[in-house]
Every structure is written in C-alpha cells, then in structure tokens.
Scaffold this active site. Structure first.
Site, PDB file in Angstrom:
ATOM      1  N   ASP A   1       0.826  -1.215   0.000  1.00 38.87           N
ATOM      2  CA  ASP A   1       0.000   0.000   0.000  1.00 38.87           C
ATOM      3  C   ASP A   1       0.862   1.267   0.000  1.00 38.87           C
ATOM      4  O   ASP A   1       1.952   1.282   0.569  1.00 38.87           O
ATOM      5  CB  ASP A   1      -0.900  -0.028   1.246  1.00 38.87           C
ATOM      6  CG  ASP A   1      -2.061   0.920   1.120  1.00 38.87           C
ATOM      7  OD1 ASP A   1      -2.309   1.430   0.006  1.00 38.87           O
ATOM      8  OD2 ASP A   1      -2.729   1.162   2.142  1.00 38.87           O
ATOM      9  N   GLY A   2       0.311   2.320  -0.613  1.00 33.13           N
ATOM     10  CA  GLY A   2       0.962   3.635  -0.554  1.00 33.13           C
ATOM     11  C   GLY A   2       1.603   4.076  -1.863  1.00 33.13           C
ATOM     12  O   GLY A   2       2.242   5.132  -1.926  1.00 33.13           O
TER      13      GLY A   2
ATOM     14  N   TRP B   1       2.875   7.923  -2.726  1.00 31.33           N
ATOM     15  CA  TRP B   1       4.306   8.075  -3.042  1.00 31.33           C
ATOM     16  C   TRP B   1       4.450   8.899  -4.323  1.00 31.33           C
ATOM     17  O   TRP B   1       5.266   9.819  -4.402  1.00 31.33           O
ATOM     18  CB  TRP B   1       4.927   6.692  -3.203  1.00 31.33           C
ATOM     19  CG  TRP B   1       6.397   6.668  -3.466  1.00 31.33           C
ATOM     20  CD1 TRP B   1       7.393   6.588  -2.530  1.00 31.33           C
ATOM     21  CD2 TRP B   1       7.046   6.711  -4.755  1.00 31.33           C
ATOM     22  NE1 TRP B   1       8.622   6.575  -3.150  1.00 31.33           N
ATOM     23  CE2 TRP B   1       8.443   6.651  -4.516  1.00 31.33           C
ATOM     24  CE3 TRP B   1       6.596   6.789  -6.057  1.00 31.33           C
ATOM     25  CZ2 TRP B   1       9.378   6.666  -5.546  1.00 31.33           C
ATOM     26  CZ3 TRP B   1       7.521   6.811  -7.092  1.00 31.33           C
ATOM     27  CH2 TRP B   1       8.900   6.749  -6.827  1.00 31.33           C
TER      28      TRP B   1
ATOM     29  N   HIS C   1       3.034   2.771  -8.898  1.00 32.56           N
ATOM     30  CA  HIS C   1       2.918   1.314  -9.050  1.00 32.56           C
ATOM     31  C   HIS C   1       4.199   0.729  -9.660  1.00 32.56           C
ATOM     32  O   HIS C   1       4.620  -0.364  -9.304  1.00 32.56           O
ATOM     33  CB  HIS C   1       1.694   0.961  -9.902  1.00 32.56           C
ATOM     34  CG  HIS C   1       0.404   1.385  -9.275  1.00 32.56           C
ATOM     35  ND1 HIS C   1       0.108   1.143  -7.947  1.00 32.56           N
ATOM     36  CD2 HIS C   1      -0.668   2.071  -9.764  1.00 32.56           C
ATOM     37  CE1 HIS C   1      -1.084   1.635  -7.658  1.00 32.56           C
ATOM     38  NE2 HIS C   1      -1.570   2.209  -8.741  1.00 32.56           N
TER      39      HIS C   1
ATOM     40  N   ASN D   1     -10.370  -3.264  -6.806  1.00 32.22           N
ATOM     41  CA  ASN D   1      -9.503  -2.324  -7.534  1.00 32.22           C
ATOM     42  C   ASN D   1      -9.988  -2.006  -8.959  1.00 32.22           C
ATOM     43  O   ASN D   1      -9.507  -1.057  -9.577  1.00 32.22           O
ATOM     44  CB  ASN D   1      -8.053  -2.821  -7.571  1.00 32.22           C
ATOM     45  CG  ASN D   1      -7.323  -2.664  -6.260  1.00 32.22           C
ATOM     46  OD1 ASN D   1      -6.379  -3.386  -5.955  1.00 32.22           O
ATOM     47  ND2 ASN D   1      -7.736  -1.699  -5.434  1.00 32.22           N
ATOM     48  N   TRP D   2     -10.988  -2.771  -9.463  1.00 33.84           N
ATOM     49  CA  TRP D   2     -11.540  -2.458 -10.790  1.00 33.84           C
ATOM     50  C   TRP D   2     -12.218  -1.091 -10.787  1.00 33.84           C
ATOM     51  O   TRP D   2     -12.480  -0.513 -11.836  1.00 33.84           O
ATOM     52  CB  TRP D   2     -12.555  -3.519 -11.220  1.00 33.84           C
ATOM     53  CG  TRP D   2     -11.971  -4.897 -11.368  1.00 33.84           C
ATOM     54  CD1 TRP D   2     -12.129  -5.933 -10.496  1.00 33.84           C
ATOM     55  CD2 TRP D   2     -11.159  -5.395 -12.441  1.00 33.84           C
ATOM     56  NE1 TRP D   2     -11.450  -7.045 -10.960  1.00 33.84           N
ATOM     57  CE2 TRP D   2     -10.857  -6.748 -12.153  1.00 33.84           C
ATOM     58  CE3 TRP D   2     -10.648  -4.837 -13.614  1.00 33.84           C
ATOM     59  CZ2 TRP D   2     -10.076  -7.533 -12.991  1.00 33.84           C
ATOM     60  CZ3 TRP D   2      -9.878  -5.630 -14.447  1.00 33.84           C
ATOM     61  CH2 TRP D   2      -9.596  -6.959 -14.136  1.00 33.84           C
TER      62      TRP D   2
ATOM     63  N   ARG E   1       1.663  -4.350   6.737  1.00 35.40           N
ATOM     64  CA  ARG E   1       0.943  -3.316   5.993  1.00 35.40           C
ATOM     65  C   ARG E   1       1.702  -2.001   6.082  1.00 35.40           C
ATOM     66  O   ARG E   1       1.759  -1.383   7.146  1.00 35.40           O
ATOM     67  CB  ARG E   1      -0.488  -3.122   6.513  1.00 35.40           C
ATOM     68  CG  ARG E   1      -1.200  -2.056   5.682  1.00 35.40           C
ATOM     69  CD  ARG E   1      -2.674  -2.214   5.583  1.00 35.40           C
ATOM     70  NE  ARG E   1      -3.165  -1.407   4.473  1.00 35.40           N
ATOM     71  CZ  ARG E   1      -4.380  -1.474   3.968  1.00 35.40           C
ATOM     72  NH1 ARG E   1      -5.247  -2.322   4.471  1.00 35.40           N
ATOM     73  NH2 ARG E   1      -4.740  -0.705   2.959  1.00 35.40           N
TER      74      ARG E   1
ATOM     75  N   ARG F   1      -5.845  -1.553   8.421  1.00 37.41           N
ATOM     76  CA  ARG F   1      -6.992  -2.385   8.031  1.00 37.41           C
ATOM     77  C   ARG F   1      -6.482  -3.664   7.377  1.00 37.41           C
ATOM     78  O   ARG F   1      -5.378  -3.688   6.828  1.00 37.41           O
ATOM     79  CB  ARG F   1      -7.836  -1.665   6.973  1.00 37.41           C
ATOM     80  CG  ARG F   1      -8.622  -0.502   7.443  1.00 37.41           C
ATOM     81  CD  ARG F   1      -9.465   0.025   6.280  1.00 37.41           C
ATOM     82  NE  ARG F   1      -8.639   0.577   5.218  1.00 37.41           N
ATOM     83  CZ  ARG F   1      -8.123   1.809   5.219  1.00 37.41           C
ATOM     84  NH1 ARG F   1      -8.341   2.611   6.241  1.00 37.41           N
ATOM     85  NH2 ARG F   1      -7.396   2.225   4.194  1.00 37.41           N
TER      86      ARG F   1
ATOM     87  N   SER G   1      -8.396  -5.064   4.902  1.00 41.59           N
ATOM     88  CA  SER G   1      -8.827  -4.824   3.513  1.00 41.59           C
ATOM     89  C   SER G   1      -9.093  -6.103   2.710  1.00 41.59           C
ATOM     90  O   SER G   1      -8.630  -6.229   1.571  1.00 41.59           O
ATOM     91  CB  SER G   1      -7.801  -3.957   2.770  1.00 41.59           C
ATOM     92  OG  SER G   1      -7.711  -2.687   3.355  1.00 41.59           O
TER      93      SER G   1
HETATM   94  C1  FPP Z   1      -1.972  -0.090  -3.415  1.00 44.47           C
HETATM   95  O1  FPP Z   1      -1.479   1.250  -3.329  1.00 44.47           O
HETATM   96  C2  FPP Z   1      -1.346  -0.778  -4.553  1.00 44.47           C
HETATM   97  C3  FPP Z   1      -2.025  -1.380  -5.573  1.00 44.47           C
HETATM   98  C4  FPP Z   1      -3.504  -1.421  -5.639  1.00 44.47           C
HETATM   99  C5  FPP Z   1      -1.311  -2.002  -6.720  1.00 44.47           C
HETATM  100  C6  FPP Z   1      -0.084  -2.810  -6.393  1.00 44.47           C
HETATM  101  C7  FPP Z   1       0.556  -3.247  -7.670  1.00 44.47           C
HETATM  102  C8  FPP Z   1       1.880  -3.251  -7.926  1.00 44.47           C
HETATM  103  C9  FPP Z   1       2.916  -2.916  -6.930  1.00 44.47           C
HETATM  104  C10 FPP Z   1       2.392  -3.555  -9.311  1.00 44.47           C
HETATM  105  C11 FPP Z   1       2.387  -4.941  -9.800  1.00 44.47           C
HETATM  106  C12 FPP Z   1       2.792  -6.027  -8.873  1.00 44.47           C
HETATM  107  C13 FPP Z   1       3.719  -7.017  -9.082  1.00 44.47           C
HETATM  108  C14 FPP Z   1       3.736  -8.166  -8.145  1.00 44.47           C
HETATM  109  C15 FPP Z   1       4.715  -7.012 -10.174  1.00 44.47           C
HETATM  110  P1  FPP Z   1      -2.481   2.455  -3.585  1.00 44.47           P
HETATM  111  O2  FPP Z   1      -2.518   2.744  -5.041  1.00 44.47           O
HETATM  112  O3  FPP Z   1      -3.828   2.155  -2.996  1.00 44.47           O
HETATM  113  O4  FPP Z   1      -1.780   3.621  -2.801  1.00 44.47           O
HETATM  114  P2  FPP Z   1      -2.487   4.855  -2.094  1.00 44.47           P
HETATM  115  O5  FPP Z   1      -3.280   4.303  -0.942  1.00 44.47           O
HETATM  116  O6  FPP Z   1      -1.323   5.693  -1.652  1.00 44.47           O
HETATM  117  O7  FPP Z   1      -3.342   5.545  -3.114  1.00 44.47           O
END
Ligand code: FPP
Length: 251
Positions: free
Chosen positions: A27-28, A32, A44, A75-76, A197, A203, A205
């Site tokens: 997460d994050g 970032w 990502h 996430n969709w 986490r 959470r 989640s």
């Molecule tokens: C959550 O952070 C992250 C995701 C929903 C996507 C994670 C996917 C990857 C790291 C890329 C592909 C994975 C592999 C295994 C190659 P967020 O977007 O919810 O962050 P935020 O809470 O700061 O908005």
C-alpha cells in the site's frame, strides 16, 4: 546470498526462528507518486520494483513463502488508465519470470479469480504455473493476489465444496478446517505467520481473511515504494519478539 553488508537490524534477526510465510499489503504507491508530482502509475512502477527487491531478499533470508496483494476484487473501481498500468506491470513481471524462475529457483503462484483477467495475462500465469509444477516444493514461492478478495475466495471455496457434495464426492459432515483450507486458493500453503501493511493504514482490507486467524501484524508508516530490506528486518524482529499463543496460555 545477499552480498550487501548486514544492517544492525539484520544482525539481530534469529535465522532459526524466521516466519515461514510473510504476506504484504503493498500500500501507498499512489501517495508516493502524488508526493513527487508524478502520475499514480509511476507509484505502481516503483512498487513493482520494491516487490522484486523484497522477494529476492526474502528468498536470500530463507523465507519459504511471500504473498503480496497486487490487485483486489475492488480495484476495478479505479480509472481504466490505472488498472491498465497495473496489468501492464504484472505482464512485464510475468514475461521476465517465465525466463528466470527456473534459473533462480523461484516458484510463482496466483491467488484470486482469474476469469476476468485478460487472456494474454492468464496464459502467462498458466505458463508460470507449469514451470512452478516442475520446481522442487522446497524452493522459495511467491504468491501474487490478482483479482483477489478474501470474501470472494471463501465464496468460491464454498461453491466448489457444495458442488462436490451435490455430485456425491463429499458429505457436509466431513467438512473441517483442514478440508475447507484445501478448497482455498492457498491450498497446501501454511497460513501467513506475519502480515505487513505499509503506509500507516491499519486495516486488513479483505486480505487472506481465513488464513490471517493467527497471523502477527506489523504496520509501518513507510510507503510501499520506500519499503526496503531494513524495514523487512524490523518487521521480522518485531515478529520474533511476539509471544504467539494461538488462544492458549503461556507454558
Ligand atoms: C496499493 O497502493 C497498490 C495497488 C492497488 C497495486 C499494487 C501493484 C503493484 C505494486 C504492481 C504490480 C505487482 C507485481 C507483483 C509485479 P495504492 O494505489 O492504494 O496507494 P495509495 O493508498 O497511496 O493511493
């Protein structure tokens, strides 16, 4: 083995009491990227690199299983651009994995409902599954949760068990925890000892809802793209200080 000099945290880790299975909610990434004025997709991309580093470090330490939450059933709801950026990163990672997992002795497995996943990505996942089947079960295994939700996983397991009952292969009375676990995406894999986490959230989640019953939890404010080997050492150290009683009392 890791050729970097050991950090003070790593020196304190007891290699005889490592968690067998670590699970991480990556997460994050979005925050970032926002802090750097970058699009979320760049977060990502950085997060995928962190996954690669941490998976290598886990393997070098002797952790047997690493499970990461890459894309949830919820996430969709994100923009088409963001969904396609995450799928693109997974495709890139799988293409590389097909070429390297045999050489590096890394097993790869997916948790989640793959039905709505693009055919090309599904085919790559099947290919990595086939390579995994040839690798020794004692090799390090990474599990990637894709279109995964803990409730969805439980529902899919219940449906399959009910179907087996309807076909006479099972009877409801024989269902116990071990049999139920064998219907889950994580069949044959021990429950996570440690769930991490990052990004300050506290959470679960919809992550590994059945499997997390007795997992130790570690939270950190570090955003996933900044999570590094030292932070993993800290998480393992915290885990080694916990007193796991599984509902019992201390002997
Ligand atoms: C959550 O952070 C992250 C995701 C929903 C996507 C994670 C996917 C990857 C790291 C890329 C592909 C994975 C592999 C295994 C190659 P967020 O977007 O919810 O962050 P935020 O809470 O700061 O908005």
């Amino acid at each position: 083995m890791n050729e970097q000099p050991k950090t003070a945290e790593a020196e304190q880790v007891d290699p005889t009491r490592l968690p067998r299975h670590i699970a991480i909610i990556m997460d994050g990434n979005g925050r970032w990227a926002a802090r750097r004025g970058l699009p979320r997709s760049m977060g990502h991309k950085a997060g995928a690199e962190t996954f690669r580093r941490i998976a290598t470090y886990c393997k070098d330490l002797g952790i047997r299983y690493l499970t990461v939450y890459a894309f949830s059933t919820e996430n969709w709801k994100r923009s088409a651009d963001e969904v396609s950026a995450i799928m693109g990163l997974l495709r890139k990672y799988l293409l590389e994995a097909v070429d390297t997992m045999e050489r590096d002795h890394i097993r790869l497995h997916f948790f989640g409902d793959m039905t709505p996943i693009a055919p090309e990505l599904r085919a790559l996942a099947r290919e990595t599954d086939e390579i995994t089947a040839h690798l020794d079960r004692s090799c390090f295994q990474a599990n990637v949760c894709l279109n995964y939700g803990g409730r969805d996983e439980i529902l899919r397991a219940v449906r399959r068990f009910a179907q087996d009952c309807a076909q006479g292969a099972r009877i409801p009375g024989e269902l116990d925890e071990a049999l139920f676990s064998s219907y889950l995406d994580s069949a044959g894999i021990p429950d996570p000892d440690l769930i991490i986490r990052p990004s300050g959230e506290e959470r679960i989640s919809n992550f590994l809802l059945w499997q997390c019953a007795y997992s130790e939890f570690f939270r950190t404010d570090t955003l996933w793209p900044d999570f590094d080997e030292r932070e993993l050492d800290r998480a393992i150290l915290a885990y080694q200080k916990r007193d796991r009683r599984y509902g019992g009392v201390k002997a």
